[in-house]
Design a protein around this motif. Structure first.
Motif, PDB file in Angstrom:
ATOM      1  N   ARG A 142       2.392   9.126  -5.731  1.00  0.00           N
ATOM      2  CA  ARG A 142       2.969  10.435  -5.416  1.00  0.00           C
ATOM      3  C   ARG A 142       4.113  10.768  -6.372  1.00  0.00           C
ATOM      4  NH1 ARG A 142       4.059   9.343  -0.615  1.00  0.00           N
ATOM      5  NH2 ARG A 142       2.080  10.007   0.300  1.00  0.00           N
ATOM      6  N   LEU A 143       4.931   9.735  -6.684  1.00  0.00           N
ATOM      7  CA  LEU A 143       6.041   9.958  -7.613  1.00  0.00           C
ATOM      8  C   LEU A 143       5.528  10.317  -9.002  1.00  0.00           C
ATOM      9  CD1 LEU A 143       9.075   9.833  -8.214  1.00  0.00           C
ATOM     10  CD2 LEU A 143       8.801   7.383  -8.689  1.00  0.00           C
ATOM     11  N   GLU A 193       1.118   4.102  -2.819  1.00  0.00           N
ATOM     12  CA  GLU A 193       0.971   5.527  -2.554  1.00  0.00           C
ATOM     13  C   GLU A 193       2.199   6.307  -3.024  1.00  0.00           C
ATOM     14  OE1 GLU A 193       0.229   5.870   1.562  1.00  0.00           O
ATOM     15  OE2 GLU A 193      -1.790   4.991   1.494  1.00  0.00           O
ATOM     16  N   ASN A 194       3.388   5.745  -2.731  1.00  0.00           N
ATOM     17  CA  ASN A 194       4.617   6.423  -3.167  1.00  0.00           C
ATOM     18  C   ASN A 194       4.716   6.477  -4.678  1.00  0.00           C
ATOM     19  OD1 ASN A 194       5.441   6.871  -0.540  1.00  0.00           O
ATOM     20  ND2 ASN A 194       6.562   4.923  -0.399  1.00  0.00           N
ATOM     21  N   THR A 195       4.264   5.398  -5.320  1.00  0.00           N
ATOM     22  CA  THR A 195       4.292   5.392  -6.789  1.00  0.00           C
ATOM     23  C   THR A 195       3.360   6.453  -7.344  1.00  0.00           C
ATOM     24  OG1 THR A 195       4.773   3.018  -6.735  1.00  0.00           O
ATOM     25  CG2 THR A 195       3.980   3.939  -8.820  1.00  0.00           C
ATOM     26  N   ASN A 247       0.829  -1.213   0.000  1.00  0.00           N
ATOM     27  CA  ASN A 247       0.000   0.000   0.000  1.00  0.00           C
ATOM     28  C   ASN A 247       0.858   1.255   0.000  1.00  0.00           C
ATOM     29  OD1 ASN A 247      -2.326  -1.560   0.056  1.00  0.00           O
ATOM     30  ND2 ASN A 247      -2.341  -1.679   2.301  1.00  0.00           N
ATOM     31  N   THR A 248       1.904   1.223   0.862  1.00  0.00           N
ATOM     32  CA  THR A 248       2.814   2.381   0.910  1.00  0.00           C
ATOM     33  C   THR A 248       3.504   2.580  -0.423  1.00  0.00           C
ATOM     34  OG1 THR A 248       3.170   1.931   3.254  1.00  0.00           O
ATOM     35  CG2 THR A 248       4.738   3.389   2.166  1.00  0.00           C
ATOM     36  N   ALA A 249       3.917   1.450  -1.050  1.00  0.00           N
ATOM     37  CA  ALA A 249       4.590   1.555  -2.349  1.00  0.00           C
ATOM     38  C   ALA A 249       3.644   2.116  -3.401  1.00  0.00           C
ATOM     39  CB  ALA A 249       5.100   0.176  -2.770  1.00  0.00           C
TER      40      ALA A 249
END
Length: 314
Positions: A247-248, A243-245, A239-241
């Motif tokens: 965001r990136l 979200e980071n993806t 999930n964090t990845a």
């Protein structure tokens, strides 16, 4: 020899080869005259050197001839000494062989005498043994008569020796059977002991395996708990990845939009790839640095409005 020759020439021509300072009278000589003088001196030195070389060569040849003569005499002397030493060694060898032969003959005679004494003693011992065997034969004749009577009554054997051989065979067979029975009993006892030992080991192994099974079940429960924990962590990481993806992706889109706006506003050549976000950021950074410098220059111009006029007047 080479070192002595060098020292000899150095001592003989040291005065002639020394370079002397010109006298005051030579100041008026021309360079050509001085060169001829030097050449004449060099020729004289070379002639003297050749003469000394020839004398030294003659002395060297004489010394070599004397050395060859001495070596020839030394070889003759060595040959004579070798022949004399060989003669002495041959005489000594002959003397040693004669002494050794005499010693061997004495030892052989003594050995034969000892052998004769030993044979006499052995003969006496054999005579005593013969008398003892004759007495024993007289005592055992009753057994011979008994066996002869048994032979006459039976038809299975033709001679007494056949009965004795058959008896010996039966006794040997009985001994073998007894030994085999003892061995079988020992093997049976060993197998029983081994069976008991294996049963004890099997019980011990079963208990140990049961304990290991219980330990493994506990480890399995712990591993399952750890697996559940890591699965929850992995879901969180995914999930964090995500979200980071996301965001990136937004950052890259914002960077691309800003880069396109700057290139349009600044009329810059867009040589960076759409996927090369780092190059876009570098271009944006350079643009901001330039804008900041322009902004600082404008502020300085507002603070000091006379500076451009004075600089233009100058």
């Amino acid at each position: 020899m080479e070192f002595d020759l060098r020292e000899y020439f150095r001592a003989a021509f040291e005065d002639k080869l020394l370079v002397r300072m010109p006298d005051r009278e030579d100041d008026f000589l021309t360079p050509a005259t001085r060169l001829l003088e030097k050449r004449r001196e060099m020729i004289e030195v070379e002639q003297a050197l050749n003469t000394q070389k020839e004398e030294f060569q003659m002395k060297t040849e004489s010394l070599q001839q004397r050395r060859a003569e001495l070596e020839h005499k030394e070889e003759k002397l060595k040959d004579s000494l070798f022949k004399f030493d060989k003669f002495l060694k041959e005489n000594d060898s002959k003397r040693k062989r004669a002494l050794r032969k005499a010693t061997e003959e004495q030892q052989l005679a003594a050995q034969k005498e000892r052998e004769a004494i030993r044979l006499q003693v052995k003969n006496k011992q054999l005579q005593v043994c013969k008398e003892r065997l004759l007495r024993r034969q007289e005592k055992t004749s009753i057994y011979q008569n008994y066996l002869q009577r048994v032979l006459e009554r039976t038809e299975e054997f033709q001679e007494v020796q056949e009965m004795i051989d058959r008896f010996n065979t039966l006794m040997a067979t009985q001994d073998k059977l007894l030994k085999r029975e003892l061995e079988n009993q020992e093997n049976t006892e060993k197998e029983k002991a081994r069976l008991l030992h294996y049963q004890e080991e099997a019980r011990s192994q079963i208990l140990e395996l049961n304990n290991q099974l219980a330990d493994l079940q506990e480890e399995l429960e712990r591993a399952r708990a750890i697996e559940l924990e890591w699965e929850s962590r992995w879901a969180q990481i995914q999930n964090t990845a995500a979200e980071n993806t996301l965001r990136l992706g937004r950052i890259r889109m914002a960077t691309l939009n800003l880069f396109q706006i700057i290139t349009k506003q600044m009329h810059m050549k867009s040589d960076a790839s759409i996927e090369d976000t780092e190059m876009q950021l570098e271009k944006i950074k350079i643009c901001f640095v330039d804008l900041d410098a322009i902004h600082k220059d404008l502020k300085k111009a507002e603070i000091n409005p006379q500076t451009p006029a004075m600089s233009s007047a100058n």
